[in-house]
Every structure is written in C-alpha cells, then in structure tokens.
Design a protein around this motif. Structure first.
Motif, PDB file in Angstrom:
ATOM      1  N   SER A  21      37.034 -31.320 -74.230  1.00 39.73           N
ATOM      2  CA  SER A  21      36.391 -32.495 -74.695  1.00 39.73           C
ATOM      3  C   SER A  21      37.579 -33.378 -75.460  1.00 39.73           C
ATOM      4  O   SER A  21      38.458 -32.648 -75.823  1.00 39.73           O
ATOM      5  CB  SER A  21      35.299 -32.457 -75.455  1.00 39.73           C
ATOM      6  N   GLN A  60      34.410 -32.533 -71.000  1.00 40.16           N
ATOM      7  CA  GLN A  60      34.720 -31.967 -69.587  1.00 40.16           C
ATOM      8  C   GLN A  60      34.144 -30.770 -69.408  1.00 40.16           C
ATOM      9  O   GLN A  60      33.955 -30.351 -68.125  1.00 40.16           O
ATOM     10  CB  GLN A  60      36.204 -32.074 -69.525  1.00 40.16           C
ATOM     11  N   SER A  82      33.631 -46.893 -84.629  1.00 45.33           N
ATOM     12  CA  SER A  82      32.974 -46.832 -83.301  1.00 45.33           C
ATOM     13  C   SER A  82      33.720 -45.858 -82.651  1.00 45.33           C
ATOM     14  O   SER A  82      34.717 -45.579 -82.640  1.00 45.33           O
ATOM     15  CB  SER A  82      33.107 -48.313 -82.549  1.00 45.33           C
ATOM     16  N   ILE A  83      32.931 -45.400 -81.544  1.00 51.15           N
ATOM     17  CA  ILE A  83      33.583 -44.433 -80.293  1.00 51.15           C
ATOM     18  C   ILE A  83      34.193 -45.445 -79.269  1.00 51.15           C
ATOM     19  O   ILE A  83      33.694 -46.379 -78.785  1.00 51.15           O
ATOM     20  CB  ILE A  83      32.758 -43.566 -79.828  1.00 51.15           C
ATOM     21  N   GLN A  84      35.394 -45.110 -79.251  1.00 52.31           N
ATOM     22  CA  GLN A  84      36.487 -45.947 -78.368  1.00 52.31           C
ATOM     23  C   GLN A  84      36.315 -45.410 -76.738  1.00 52.31           C
ATOM     24  O   GLN A  84      36.000 -46.083 -75.892  1.00 52.31           O
ATOM     25  CB  GLN A  84      37.845 -45.947 -78.574  1.00 52.31           C
ATOM     26  N   ASN A  85      36.188 -43.870 -76.910  1.00 46.26           N
ATOM     27  CA  ASN A  85      35.961 -43.202 -75.546  1.00 46.26           C
ATOM     28  C   ASN A  85      35.892 -41.803 -75.869  1.00 46.26           C
ATOM     29  O   ASN A  85      36.188 -41.334 -77.077  1.00 46.26           O
ATOM     30  CB  ASN A  85      37.110 -43.397 -74.593  1.00 46.26           C
ATOM     31  N   VAL A  86      35.000 -40.962 -75.206  1.00 45.36           N
ATOM     32  CA  VAL A  86      34.759 -39.779 -75.185  1.00 45.36           C
ATOM     33  C   VAL A  86      34.434 -39.205 -74.024  1.00 45.36           C
ATOM     34  O   VAL A  86      33.910 -39.790 -73.201  1.00 45.36           O
ATOM     35  CB  VAL A  86      33.581 -39.465 -76.407  1.00 45.36           C
ATOM     36  N   LYS A  87      35.136 -37.805 -73.692  1.00 43.15           N
ATOM     37  CA  LYS A  87      34.853 -37.176 -72.446  1.00 43.15           C
ATOM     38  C   LYS A  87      34.646 -35.697 -72.533  1.00 43.15           C
ATOM     39  O   LYS A  87      35.381 -34.882 -73.209  1.00 43.15           O
ATOM     40  CB  LYS A  87      36.109 -37.461 -71.573  1.00 43.15           C
ATOM     41  N   GLY A 138      38.675 -37.685 -76.997  1.00 47.00           N
ATOM     42  CA  GLY A 138      38.388 -38.941 -77.242  1.00 47.00           C
ATOM     43  C   GLY A 138      39.063 -39.638 -78.363  1.00 47.00           C
ATOM     44  O   GLY A 138      39.859 -39.054 -78.721  1.00 47.00           O
ATOM     45  N   LYS A 139      38.515 -40.943 -78.716  1.00 44.00           N
ATOM     46  CA  LYS A 139      39.246 -41.663 -79.529  1.00 44.00           C
ATOM     47  C   LYS A 139      38.031 -42.391 -80.399  1.00 44.00           C
ATOM     48  O   LYS A 139      37.271 -42.957 -79.718  1.00 44.00           O
ATOM     49  CB  LYS A 139      40.340 -42.771 -78.947  1.00 44.00           C
ATOM     50  N   ARG A 157      37.415 -45.077 -83.446  1.00 44.78           N
ATOM     51  CA  ARG A 157      37.886 -46.352 -84.454  1.00 44.78           C
ATOM     52  C   ARG A 157      37.391 -45.848 -85.926  1.00 44.78           C
ATOM     53  O   ARG A 157      36.251 -45.777 -85.817  1.00 44.78           O
ATOM     54  CB  ARG A 157      37.748 -47.738 -83.828  1.00 44.78           C
TER      55      ARG A 157
END
Length: 119
Positions: A111, A73, A66-71, A113-114, A116
């Motif tokens: 960009s 920019q 899964s994607i924990q977070n992504v940004k 992100g993290k 899992r």
C-alpha cells in the motif's frame, strides 16, 4: 491483545525520511473479526500507524488534514514483516508513505499514498 505492531527497527534515512520495520503478530486487535477466514490488516490501522510514526519522527507539529490518495494493492496478513517508509515534503505539507511486505530478501509494495498535513 494489542493495537500496535512489534517495532523491529526505526531510523531516519534522510533529513525528511524515515524507515520503520514492523512485525504483525497474529494477536493484533486489528485482525480480530477482519476477517474470519483470512484475517487482514485494515487500511484504517495502516493509516493510524503512518500518522503515529510521522508525528513521532518527522512532523511533530503537524496534524492530519486530508488524504490526497491511497492505494491498497495487496493484503497485510498476520505474522508478516513489513517496512513502512515515510517521506515528508514540507514545502507542500505532504506526507508520502509506502508499506512493503518482506518476502525473504525481497520486498513487495502492499500500500502507498499521500496525506496532507496542517498545523
């Protein structure tokens, strides 16, 4: 037309870290139709490359969970030179990534992100 960037260099920068320098040729498949006025590298391509290099260099026995977070920019454009930095946190099964666009000797984060991973 290719789906992969030109790999300039690829190295481990630590036991659980890698750094890949890439060139984004204007002929990349990902730029076609995304968008007509100013082609941009889609986020899905960036995530695909993260997983490709992670499985090759740091996490061969793991897969996407899964994607924990992504940004996202700033956009990545045709002919950009970029650095992808990967950091594997095995105890948490988290892969951190960061793309930076080269601007002369400077680098600017575009960009990060993290993700899992799981076995």
């Amino acid at each position: 037309m290719t789906m992969s960037p030109d790999e300039i260099s690829c190295q481990h920068t630590g036991e659980d870290e890698a750094e890949i320098v890439l060139h984004l040729p204007a002929t990349l498949f990902w730029f076609k139709g995304h968008f007509a006025v100013q082609p941009l590298l889609p986020g899905v391509a960036q995530l695909e490359w993260v997983m490709h290099y992670a499985s090759r260099l740091l996490t061969p026995d793991y897969r996407f969970h899964s994607i924990q977070n992504v940004k996202f920019q700033a956009p990545l454009l045709p002919e950009n030179r970029i650095t992808l930095t990967l950091t594997w946190q095995a105890s948490r099964q988290i892969l951190a990534f960061c793309y930076q666009r080269h601007d002369g000797d400077a680098r600017h984060t575009t960009s990060s992100g993290k993700i899992r991973l799981c076995r």
